[in-house]
Design an enzyme around this catalytic site. Structure first.
Site, short mmCIF file in Angstrom:
data_model
loop_
_atom_site.label_atom_id
_atom_site.label_comp_id
_atom_site.label_asym_id
_atom_site.label_seq_id
_atom_site.Cartn_x
_atom_site.Cartn_y
_atom_site.Cartn_z
N HIS A 199 0.80 -1.23 0.00
CA HIS A 199 0.00 0.00 0.00
C HIS A 199 0.84 1.28 0.00
O HIS A 199 1.76 1.43 0.76
CB HIS A 199 -0.94 0.01 1.20
CG HIS A 199 -0.23 -0.17 2.50
ND1 HIS A 199 0.11 0.88 3.31
CD2 HIS A 199 0.23 -1.29 3.13
CE1 HIS A 199 0.73 0.42 4.38
NE2 HIS A 199 0.83 -0.89 4.29
N ARG A 201 0.26 5.74 -1.48
CA ARG A 201 -0.70 6.67 -2.02
C ARG A 201 -0.75 6.54 -3.54
O ARG A 201 0.26 6.56 -4.20
CB ARG A 201 -0.35 8.10 -1.61
CG ARG A 201 -1.35 8.73 -0.68
CD ARG A 201 -0.71 9.77 0.23
NE ARG A 201 0.15 9.16 1.24
CZ ARG A 201 -0.31 8.53 2.32
NH1 ARG A 201 -1.60 8.46 2.54
NH2 ARG A 201 0.52 7.99 3.21
N GLU A 202 -1.96 6.36 -4.05
CA GLU A 202 -2.17 6.20 -5.49
C GLU A 202 -3.03 7.37 -5.96
O GLU A 202 -3.66 8.04 -5.17
CB GLU A 202 -2.93 4.89 -5.76
CG GLU A 202 -2.04 3.69 -5.93
CD GLU A 202 -1.98 3.26 -7.40
OE1 GLU A 202 -2.75 3.84 -8.19
OE2 GLU A 202 -1.18 2.37 -7.72
N ARG A 209 -0.42 -25.47 -24.38
CA ARG A 209 -1.22 -25.22 -23.17
C ARG A 209 -0.59 -25.78 -21.90
O ARG A 209 -0.59 -25.14 -20.84
CB ARG A 209 -2.60 -25.85 -23.36
CG ARG A 209 -3.46 -25.93 -22.10
CD ARG A 209 -4.75 -26.70 -22.38
NE ARG A 209 -5.50 -26.96 -21.16
CZ ARG A 209 -6.37 -26.12 -20.62
NH1 ARG A 209 -6.57 -24.94 -21.17
NH2 ARG A 209 -7.03 -26.44 -19.52
N ASN A 218 -4.25 -26.74 -14.75
CA ASN A 218 -5.56 -26.47 -14.17
C ASN A 218 -6.40 -27.76 -14.00
O ASN A 218 -7.60 -27.70 -13.79
CB ASN A 218 -6.33 -25.44 -15.00
CG ASN A 218 -7.27 -24.61 -14.13
OD1 ASN A 218 -6.99 -24.37 -12.96
ND2 ASN A 218 -8.39 -24.17 -14.70
N ARG A 219 -5.73 -28.91 -14.08
CA ARG A 219 -6.35 -30.19 -13.71
C ARG A 219 -5.47 -30.89 -12.68
O ARG A 219 -5.72 -32.02 -12.32
CB ARG A 219 -6.47 -31.11 -14.95
CG ARG A 219 -7.31 -30.55 -16.08
CD ARG A 219 -8.79 -30.47 -15.75
NE ARG A 219 -9.58 -29.96 -16.87
CZ ARG A 219 -9.62 -28.68 -17.25
NH1 ARG A 219 -8.95 -27.76 -16.56
NH2 ARG A 219 -10.36 -28.31 -18.29
N HIS A 226 -7.62 -16.49 -17.18
CA HIS A 226 -7.48 -17.38 -18.32
C HIS A 226 -7.99 -16.69 -19.58
O HIS A 226 -8.54 -15.60 -19.52
CB HIS A 226 -8.33 -18.63 -18.11
CG HIS A 226 -7.83 -19.55 -17.04
ND1 HIS A 226 -7.55 -20.87 -17.28
CD2 HIS A 226 -7.56 -19.35 -15.72
CE1 HIS A 226 -7.13 -21.45 -16.17
NE2 HIS A 226 -7.13 -20.55 -15.21
N SER A 227 -7.85 -17.38 -20.70
CA SER A 227 -8.56 -16.94 -21.89
C SER A 227 -9.04 -18.20 -22.60
O SER A 227 -8.45 -19.25 -22.43
CB SER A 227 -7.67 -16.11 -22.80
OG SER A 227 -6.98 -16.91 -23.74
N TYR A 228 -10.05 -18.18 -23.41
CA TYR A 228 -10.88 -17.04 -23.70
C TYR A 228 -12.34 -17.41 -23.57
O TYR A 228 -12.65 -18.60 -23.45
CB TYR A 228 -10.63 -16.55 -25.15
CG TYR A 228 -10.98 -17.58 -26.23
CD1 TYR A 228 -12.25 -17.64 -26.80
CD2 TYR A 228 -10.02 -18.50 -26.67
CE1 TYR A 228 -12.56 -18.57 -27.78
CE2 TYR A 228 -10.32 -19.45 -27.64
CZ TYR A 228 -11.59 -19.47 -28.20
OH TYR A 228 -11.88 -20.41 -29.16
N TYR A 268 -18.11 -26.49 -18.52
CA TYR A 268 -18.02 -27.96 -18.48
C TYR A 268 -17.38 -28.39 -17.17
O TYR A 268 -16.81 -27.58 -16.45
CB TYR A 268 -17.17 -28.49 -19.65
CG TYR A 268 -15.95 -27.65 -20.00
CD1 TYR A 268 -14.87 -27.58 -19.12
CD2 TYR A 268 -15.88 -26.94 -21.20
CE1 TYR A 268 -13.75 -26.83 -19.43
CE2 TYR A 268 -14.76 -26.17 -21.52
CZ TYR A 268 -13.70 -26.13 -20.63
OH TYR A 268 -12.59 -25.36 -20.94
N GLU A 300 -12.35 -15.71 -17.51
CA GLU A 300 -11.98 -16.06 -18.88
C GLU A 300 -12.05 -14.75 -19.65
O GLU A 300 -13.12 -14.19 -19.84
CB GLU A 300 -12.95 -17.09 -19.47
CG GLU A 300 -12.85 -18.47 -18.84
CD GLU A 300 -11.60 -19.24 -19.28
OE1 GLU A 300 -10.90 -18.80 -20.22
OE2 GLU A 300 -11.33 -20.30 -18.69
N1 ARG Z 1 -10.09 -22.47 -19.49
C1 ARG Z 1 -10.27 -23.20 -18.30
C2 ARG Z 1 -9.64 -24.56 -18.37
O1 ARG Z 1 -10.11 -25.47 -19.04
C3 ARG Z 1 -11.65 -23.30 -17.82
C4 ARG Z 1 -11.65 -24.00 -16.55
C5 ARG Z 1 -12.81 -23.78 -15.73
N2 ARG Z 1 -12.48 -24.59 -14.61
C6 ARG Z 1 -12.19 -24.12 -13.49
N3 ARG Z 1 -11.74 -24.89 -12.57
N4 ARG Z 1 -12.34 -22.86 -13.28
O2 ARG Z 1 -8.60 -24.70 -17.80
ZN ZN Z 2 -7.93 -22.05 -19.09
#
Ligand code: ARG
Ligand code: ZN
Length: 389
Positions: free
Chosen positions: A166, A168-169, A207, A224-225, A277-279, A329, A351
């Site tokens: 933090h 001053r902005e 990716r 992200n899995r 993330h995108s998109y 999904y 996203e």
């Molecule tokens: N673009 C993302 C991905 O497949 C969407 C994931 C949504 N899943 C999540 N845990 N937020 O990695």
């Molecule tokens: Zn993603």
């Protein structure tokens, strides 16, 4: 002697049937819309048996009726794919006709602008350049920024988090927020994968991470899995060659382990977690690993709506709020669900732009407005957190 010059102007009209025009074949991104269950199945078969890179959704199994499908096709397969789509009467069109040209344009201004100048933030940069940039901004703004080392990647690149302290902005809401919060920002988590997209231009769309798995010929894990939240349930894959490969075990990726450890070590002081993330222009909140609602569903939904409205006010872009699994999904092992189950209630995945016109190849001119709208959403969330401390 006099010479008379007669100038003749000729205009040639050469008519050549389309298929005989000489053009260098180019990679393309195609758009398709399956409208019956039969078409969904046929499209899944087609994409499974042809070498394409799926852009949206992330995996073939996630293709649904009346939902747009975007995929990248190498020049050599274009004619055959289009012929098959025509035969299956699946509605389709070309989204991007010159992908390589677009990629080339986006990777040429890495070092032309001064680090930290405004045009510097309107171009994409290589990993090497981003490391230099981190060093430079921390040096110039040593009163408000700290660089924290949180671990190293599979290929032994350092992983850094920037901490904004933090001060001053000029911006009033930003001042208030920075008086009450520190912001931790990790510019790049997938440092190896990102570096790979620059050093191998034909793999600009990589990716996964870059880890290898025993004697498998396929490289990388979907970070992200790979978090420990219903790890590798439906929506992820145990197969190394898939884009949504969950890795051999939760937090197998050193990058994921480093982030998880950092967040775990600070979990009592972390009030919100946002991953960018995108998109597809979405503001997602838990859960993604189950279709069930989280116990904070109503509050998170209304906050995501407020964030989307803030974006609308900023740039007029439409972002759709929703719980992950219900909105796109099933995707287990994501960092947002993991952070939420750890006790960080305000956990979101943005996203960012766009919705498919350029997809993963967003033009540099859209970087700045995308950042501005994302920042307005971050502020909205931070203000809500502040009011509910
Ligand atoms: N673009 C993302 C991905 O497949 C969407 C994931 C949504 N899943 C999540 N845990 N937020 O990695
Ligand atoms: Zn993603």
């Amino acid at each position: 002697t006099k010479m008379k010059l007669y100038l003749f102007f000729f205009t040639f009209f050469i008519l050549v049937p389309e298929k005989h025009v000489f053009t260098i074949p180019r990679d393309e991104v195609l758009w398709a819309l399956p409208q019956t269950d039969e078409q969904v199945e046929a499209l899944q078969d087609l994409l499974n048996t042809t070498e394409v890179i799926l852009w949206q959704p992330v995996a073939v199994e996630n293709i649904q009726k009346d939902r747009e499908v975007h995929f990248y096709v190498r020049a050599s397969s274009i004619n055959s794919i289009k012929a098959q789509l025509r035969q299956l009467t699946i509605q389709h069109k070309v989204l991007m006709g010159d992908v390589q040209g677009i990629i080339e344009k986006q990777t040429t201004n890495d070092t032309v602008n001064a680090r930290g100048s405004s045009s510097y933030y309107e171009n994409y940069h290589s990993m090497k350049e981003i490391y230099h940039w981190m060093e430079a901004v921390v040096k110039v703004h040593s009163d408000l920024l700290q660089k924290i080392y949180i671990g190293s990647s599979y290929e032994k690149r350092p992983l850094y988090v920037l901490k904004a302290i933090h001060v001053r902005e000029r911006d009033r809401t930003m001042t208030t927020l920075l008086e009450h919060f520190d912001f931790y920002v990790m510019p790049v988590i997938n440092v190896d994968g990102y570096e790979y997209t620059w050093s191998h231009p034909s793999n600009r769309l990589w990716r996964k991470s870059r880890s290898s798995h025993g004697n498998s010929k396929c490289i990388g894990t979907d970070m992200n899995r790979n978090f420990d939240a219903h790890w590798c349930g439906p929506g992820a894959s145990h197969f190394e060659c898939q884009e949504i490969y969950c890795g051999p075990y939760p937090e197998s990726e050193p990058e994921v382990k480093a982030v998880a450890r950092f967040v775990r070590d600070h979990k009592d002081i972390i009030k919100a977690y946002i991953t960018m993330h995108s998109y597809s222009q979405l503001v997602l909140f838990p859960y993604s690993y189950t279709m069930n609602k989280s116990k904070d569903h109503e509050e998170l939904e209304s906050l995501a709506q407020k964030a989307a409205k803030a974006i609308k006010r900023t740039t007029w872009k439409t972002y759709r709020p929703g719980a992950g699994a219900q909105t796109i999904y099933l995707a287990p092992g994501g960092s947002d669900d993991w952070a939420y189950d750890l006790g960080i209630k305000y956990s979101f995945t943005f996203e960012l732009r766009d919705t498919g016109t350029y997809g993963f190849l967003l033009p540099p001119r859209e970087i700045k407005p995308t950042c501005l709208e994302a920042l307005s959403a971050v502020k909205e969330i931070a203000q809500h957190v502040l009011q509910n401390l």
